[in-house]
Motif scaffolding. Sequence first.
Motif, PDB file in Angstrom:
ATOM      1  N   ARG A 137       0.851  -1.245   0.001  1.00  0.00           N
ATOM      2  CA  ARG A 137       0.026  -0.049   0.114  1.00  0.00           C
ATOM      3  C   ARG A 137       0.810   1.243  -0.059  1.00  0.00           C
ATOM      4  O   ARG A 137       2.087   1.304   0.684  1.00  0.00           O
ATOM      5  CB  ARG A 137      -0.742  -0.042   1.128  1.00  0.00           C
ATOM      6  CG  ARG A 137      -1.960  -1.166   1.267  1.00  0.00           C
ATOM      7  CD  ARG A 137      -2.951  -1.015   0.293  1.00  0.00           C
ATOM      8  NE  ARG A 137      -3.911  -2.221   0.321  1.00  0.00           N
ATOM      9  CZ  ARG A 137      -3.839  -3.053  -0.187  1.00  0.00           C
ATOM     10  NH1 ARG A 137      -2.861  -3.550  -1.301  1.00  0.00           N
ATOM     11  NH2 ARG A 137      -4.464  -4.425   0.069  1.00  0.00           N
ATOM     12  N   VAL A 138       0.421   2.190  -0.697  1.00  0.00           N
ATOM     13  CA  VAL A 138       1.081   3.497  -0.871  1.00  0.00           C
ATOM     14  C   VAL A 138      -0.103   4.558  -1.123  1.00  0.00           C
ATOM     15  O   VAL A 138      -0.728   4.410  -2.101  1.00  0.00           O
ATOM     16  CB  VAL A 138       2.326   3.535  -1.959  1.00  0.00           C
ATOM     17  CG1 VAL A 138       2.771   4.926  -2.116  1.00  0.00           C
ATOM     18  CG2 VAL A 138       3.458   2.563  -1.723  1.00  0.00           C
ATOM     19  N   VAL A 139       0.040   5.748  -0.153  1.00  0.00           N
ATOM     20  CA  VAL A 139      -1.066   6.472  -0.441  1.00  0.00           C
ATOM     21  C   VAL A 139      -0.366   7.885  -0.773  1.00  0.00           C
ATOM     22  O   VAL A 139       0.643   8.091   0.030  1.00  0.00           O
ATOM     23  CB  VAL A 139      -1.964   6.470   0.550  1.00  0.00           C
ATOM     24  CG1 VAL A 139      -2.809   5.073   0.571  1.00  0.00           C
ATOM     25  CG2 VAL A 139      -1.288   6.936   2.077  1.00  0.00           C
ATOM     26  N   ASP A 140      -0.977   9.016  -1.313  1.00  0.00           N
ATOM     27  CA  ASP A 140      -0.754  10.343  -1.200  1.00  0.00           C
ATOM     28  C   ASP A 140      -0.992  10.950  -0.095  1.00  0.00           C
ATOM     29  O   ASP A 140      -2.250  10.639   0.648  1.00  0.00           O
ATOM     30  CB  ASP A 140      -1.354  10.978  -2.584  1.00  0.00           C
ATOM     31  CG  ASP A 140      -0.725  10.587  -3.649  1.00  0.00           C
ATOM     32  OD1 ASP A 140       0.459  10.494  -3.941  1.00  0.00           O
ATOM     33  OD2 ASP A 140      -1.390  10.178  -4.792  1.00  0.00           O
ATOM     34  N   THR A 141      -0.073  11.646   0.589  1.00  0.00           N
ATOM     35  CA  THR A 141      -0.268  12.591   1.663  1.00  0.00           C
ATOM     36  C   THR A 141       0.391  13.913   1.598  1.00  0.00           C
ATOM     37  O   THR A 141       0.891  14.049   0.610  1.00  0.00           O
ATOM     38  CB  THR A 141       0.200  11.951   2.911  1.00  0.00           C
ATOM     39  OG1 THR A 141       1.603  12.223   3.100  1.00  0.00           O
ATOM     40  CG2 THR A 141      -0.066  10.464   3.179  1.00  0.00           C
ATOM     41  N   PRO A 142       0.061  14.789   2.433  1.00  0.00           N
ATOM     42  CA  PRO A 142       0.727  16.317   2.256  1.00  0.00           C
ATOM     43  C   PRO A 142       2.256  16.053   2.674  1.00  0.00           C
ATOM     44  O   PRO A 142       2.952  16.866   2.239  1.00  0.00           O
ATOM     45  CB  PRO A 142       0.155  17.111   3.499  1.00  0.00           C
ATOM     46  CG  PRO A 142      -1.161  16.541   3.821  1.00  0.00           C
ATOM     47  CD  PRO A 142      -0.964  14.982   3.440  1.00  0.00           C
ATOM     48  N   ARG A 145       4.355  10.587  -1.014  1.00  0.00           N
ATOM     49  CA  ARG A 145       3.974   9.326  -0.858  1.00  0.00           C
ATOM     50  C   ARG A 145       4.376   8.507   0.206  1.00  0.00           C
ATOM     51  O   ARG A 145       5.531   8.249   0.257  1.00  0.00           O
ATOM     52  CB  ARG A 145       4.355   8.888  -2.247  1.00  0.00           C
ATOM     53  CG  ARG A 145       3.734   9.526  -3.545  1.00  0.00           C
ATOM     54  CD  ARG A 145       2.375   9.006  -4.032  1.00  0.00           C
ATOM     55  NE  ARG A 145       2.529   7.509  -4.688  1.00  0.00           N
ATOM     56  CZ  ARG A 145       1.457   6.842  -4.806  1.00  0.00           C
ATOM     57  NH1 ARG A 145       0.280   7.190  -4.441  1.00  0.00           N
ATOM     58  NH2 ARG A 145       1.667   5.550  -5.410  1.00  0.00           N
ATOM     59  N   LEU A 146       3.288   7.921   0.909  1.00  0.00           N
ATOM     60  CA  LEU A 146       3.390   7.175   2.119  1.00  0.00           C
ATOM     61  C   LEU A 146       3.229   5.736   1.876  1.00  0.00           C
ATOM     62  O   LEU A 146       2.010   5.311   1.323  1.00  0.00           O
ATOM     63  CB  LEU A 146       2.625   7.692   3.303  1.00  0.00           C
ATOM     64  CG  LEU A 146       2.664   6.932   4.614  1.00  0.00           C
ATOM     65  CD1 LEU A 146       3.993   7.171   5.343  1.00  0.00           C
ATOM     66  CD2 LEU A 146       1.571   7.347   5.492  1.00  0.00           C
ATOM     67  N   GLY A 147       4.104   4.865   2.138  1.00  0.00           N
ATOM     68  CA  GLY A 147       4.123   3.455   2.006  1.00  0.00           C
ATOM     69  C   GLY A 147       4.212   3.071   3.625  1.00  0.00           C
ATOM     70  O   GLY A 147       4.839   3.696   4.173  1.00  0.00           O
ATOM     71  N   TRP A 148       3.815   1.704   3.688  1.00  0.00           N
ATOM     72  CA  TRP A 148       4.195   1.153   5.047  1.00  0.00           C
ATOM     73  C   TRP A 148       4.136  -0.291   5.343  1.00  0.00           C
ATOM     74  O   TRP A 148       3.563  -1.069   4.108  1.00  0.00           O
ATOM     75  CB  TRP A 148       3.057   1.693   6.128  1.00  0.00           C
ATOM     76  CG  TRP A 148       1.663   1.458   6.209  1.00  0.00           C
ATOM     77  CD1 TRP A 148       1.087   0.577   6.953  1.00  0.00           C
ATOM     78  CD2 TRP A 148       0.668   2.064   5.319  1.00  0.00           C
ATOM     79  NE1 TRP A 148      -0.334   0.619   6.655  1.00  0.00           N
ATOM     80  CE2 TRP A 148      -0.786   1.403   5.666  1.00  0.00           C
ATOM     81  CE3 TRP A 148       0.617   2.994   4.349  1.00  0.00           C
ATOM     82  CZ2 TRP A 148      -1.812   1.915   5.142  1.00  0.00           C
ATOM     83  CZ3 TRP A 148      -0.508   3.321   3.677  1.00  0.00           C
ATOM     84  CH2 TRP A 148      -1.881   2.896   4.201  1.00  0.00           C
ATOM     85  N   ALA A 149       4.720  -0.742   6.073  1.00  0.00           N
ATOM     86  CA  ALA A 149       5.121  -2.099   6.283  1.00  0.00           C
ATOM     87  C   ALA A 149       4.787  -2.239   7.879  1.00  0.00           C
ATOM     88  O   ALA A 149       5.005  -1.275   8.659  1.00  0.00           O
ATOM     89  CB  ALA A 149       6.472  -2.669   5.870  1.00  0.00           C
ATOM     90  N   VAL A 150       5.004  -3.840   8.231  1.00  0.00           N
ATOM     91  CA  VAL A 150       5.118  -3.937   9.555  1.00  0.00           C
ATOM     92  C   VAL A 150       5.927  -5.172  10.281  1.00  0.00           C
ATOM     93  O   VAL A 150       6.151  -5.979   9.702  1.00  0.00           O
ATOM     94  CB  VAL A 150       3.392  -4.563  10.134  1.00  0.00           C
ATOM     95  CG1 VAL A 150       3.414  -4.994  11.486  1.00  0.00           C
ATOM     96  CG2 VAL A 150       2.175  -3.697   9.653  1.00  0.00           C
ATOM     97  N   CYS A 151       6.818  -4.493  11.131  1.00  0.00           N
ATOM     98  CA  CYS A 151       7.705  -5.348  12.026  1.00  0.00           C
ATOM     99  C   CYS A 151       8.197  -6.352  11.183  1.00  0.00           C
ATOM    100  O   CYS A 151       9.484  -6.107  10.657  1.00  0.00           O
ATOM    101  CB  CYS A 151       6.740  -6.160  13.271  1.00  0.00           C
ATOM    102  SG  CYS A 151       7.797  -6.545  14.653  1.00  0.00           S
ATOM    103  N   TYR A 152       8.200  -7.477  11.242  1.00  0.00           N
ATOM    104  CA  TYR A 152       8.865  -8.837  10.610  1.00  0.00           C
ATOM    105  C   TYR A 152       8.980  -8.388   9.218  1.00  0.00           C
ATOM    106  O   TYR A 152       9.827  -8.871   8.527  1.00  0.00           O
ATOM    107  CB  TYR A 152       8.180 -10.150  10.783  1.00  0.00           C
ATOM    108  CG  TYR A 152       8.756 -11.232  10.531  1.00  0.00           C
ATOM    109  CD1 TYR A 152      10.099 -11.437  10.802  1.00  0.00           C
ATOM    110  CD2 TYR A 152       8.133 -12.314  10.012  1.00  0.00           C
ATOM    111  CE1 TYR A 152      11.019 -12.467  10.625  1.00  0.00           C
ATOM    112  CE2 TYR A 152       8.820 -13.585   9.294  1.00  0.00           C
ATOM    113  CZ  TYR A 152      10.312 -13.650   9.769  1.00  0.00           C
ATOM    114  OH  TYR A 152      10.797 -14.914   9.462  1.00  0.00           O
TER     115      TYR A 152
END
Length: 276
Positions: A137-142, A145-152
């Motif tokens: 997932r990647v989304v546009d923010t002010p 472009r913000l992507g994210w992942a979790v821990c492992y």
Amino acid sequence: MECHLLQMNSQGSPERDLAWVRSQLASLARTPDPRLVILPEACLHMAAGPWNRFAEPDEGPNQQALAQMAREFDLYLLAGTLPITAGDGRAYASSCLYGPDGTRLGRYDKIHMFDAKVGDGKSYHESAHTCPGDGVRVVDTPFGRLGWAVCYDLRFPELFTALVELGAEIIALPSAFTYNTGQAHWEVLVRARAIESQCYLLAANQCGVHRDGRRTWGHSLVVDPWGRVIADGGEEPGRISVKLDPELITQARDAIPVQQHRRHAGGGDNDENEIL
């Protein structure tokens, strides 16, 4: 661009943990500029028992409570991970991003399951109660472009490559790294992913001893696109706050244009590709 990472010692009581998050958000100075707050993995259910036991449907009560906080305090809130019902009896480890109006802007379900023995007297079998996600997932923010992942997920660089290929400039990493693995690997992995991706890495971690005796590492980190640690949360609950400079992303990518140079190795008839 103002960013805040909340380092939590969650104890598996959503009411207690929500109250702590609220107190932290209430203490933030209001500014005309957008603000981003990131919570760690399992922010409301850490060490409370099997993950799926606490699952709620999509848009369930705890999700709504965090969305309401984003709206009340006029900020972007990346809500760590929450257990959301999966179709097979397990629960997703879902990380939801809410905007200042409380709207959910994106949801990422943790892909990689932590099934491991790490020398702390416990055996982890996350896949028994957590259903893996199947997309990045990647989304546009002010903020960009913000992507994210979790821990492992941190141990799988191909996921971060995929985020960059989708245009990520900032990557959030809600986490609950164990003390043993954190002490050995946390900083070097976070810095490596920042260097490889040429993104800001915003890694909010759990800390301290939890209800079941599990101990997490803390040391939430903000690492810039050159791999420099610009904030470290230590080992106690609290908040680290930084201002992000988007120019550093441009500078890192101009200096070493990794994405332009990337070549994907494959098979073929060339003997040099054979495994001997």
